[in-house]
Design an enzyme around this catalytic site. Sequence first.
Site: not given
Ligand code: RB5
Length: 145
Positions: A8, A66, A68, A99, A134
Site C-alpha cells: 500500500d 504496508c 506496519t 519450518h 514440519h
Molecule cells: C495505512 O495508513 C496503514 O494503516 C497501513 O499501511 C498499515 O500499517 C496497516 O496495517
Amino acid sequence: MKIVVGSDHGAVDLKEEVKLVLKEYPHIEIIDVGTFGHDPVDYPDIAKLVAEKITSGECERGVVLCGTGIGISIAANKIKGIRAALCSDSYSAKMARRHNDANVLALGGRVLGIGPAGDIVRAFVENNFEGGRHERRVKKIMELE
Ligand code: RB5
C-alpha cells in the site's frame, strides 16, 4: 522463480528497495502489482492481488508491505493457500521458510530500514522448507482454513 510484490502507500518506497534486492538473484522474475504512488489505497486489495498470483500458480512466492506489515499480513492470511509471515528480522524470515513453508513475506515500510529489510528478503529467498516433522504441522495449519 517468480515473486510477486505488492504494497500500500505506507511502504511504496520500501517496495522499490525490495525489488532492487530481488534483482540480485538472476533466477528471480519480479511481478509488481502496485501500488505505484503515494495516494492512499486499501491494503486488503493489494493482499488479494498478491495472493491471487500465488494461488493461481503464476508466482511461487510473494512479498507484501504496508506501514506496519500487520494489516496486509492479516489480510493475506485470510486467503486460502497463503501462509504469510510478518518478519522484522532475518532469523524469523529464515525459519518462516524452513519450518512454516511461508509463501508470503510481510514487511512494514514504516518499521524497517533498507538494510534490515534487505537481509530479511535475502533470508526469505535463500531458504527452503525442511519438510519432515514440519510437514505435518504445516498440513495442520492448512486444515484450519
Ligand atoms: C495505512 O495508513 C496503514 O494503516 C497501513 O499501511 C498499515 O500499517 C496497516 O496495517
